[in-house]
Enzyme design. Structure first.
Site: not given
Length: 166
Positions: A17, A41, A91, A129
């Site tokens: 990040h 989430k 990614r 994360s």
């Protein structure tokens, strides 16, 4: 002024990040890192306010970076802050598929909004994360995963949550 928004959950902020933040801040006059509360989430290790504080701590040397929190749709947040660009890190191809769909939805909600994709540097391609939280639960060395300034805060939060395995 070229203002961009970098939205995400950042629970916690990782070196991946931070790499995107640094690169985007070099492109735009102002970058707002927006901790978005993601309805998909639930919970999280850190509260949204704690995430804001952690990001501020690791970006204090970047004068054109602001950190905020929002519970509204990202497109609405961008519109209210007169930003016309969202920054998203990619990614893998799987990220692209999800992010391009979201970019189209955001453009539908706010037609003046564009999304800029920055690829993740290969050394961070595996990093998330979720991975950081799992490593912290097992007491692994986090120095290759999160900014050094917040390693102890991540460890302490995991320990306080009772989710550590040691």
């Amino acid at each position: 002024m070229r203002r961009a928004i970098y939205p995400g959950s950042f629970d916690p902020v990782t070196l991946g990040h931070l790499d995107i933040i640094k690169r985007a801040s070099a492109i735009f006059d102002e970058l707002i890192v927006c901790v978005s509360v993601n309805s998909a989430k639930t919970g999280g290790l850190f509260s949204p306010e704690e995430r804001v504080a952690l990001i501020r701590q690791v970006t204090e040397e970047l004068p054109n970076v602001k950190v905020d929190c929002s519970r509204e749709l990202v497109a609405e947040y961008a519109k209210s802050h007169r930003a016309r660009v969202l920054v998203k890190g990619l990614r893998a191809v799987s990220d692209y598929e999800a992010e391009i769909q979201m970019a189209m939805v955001n453009a539908k909600l706010y037609p003046k909004l564009d999304t800029v994709f920055l690829y993740t540097r290969p050394k961070y391609a595996y990093l998330s994360s979720t991975v950081v939280k799992e490593l912290a639960r097992y007491g692994a060395d986090l120095s290759d995963f999160v900014p050094r300034q917040i390693i102890e805060q991540v460890r302490a939060k995991v320990a306080a949550s009772g989710q550590d395995y040691l």
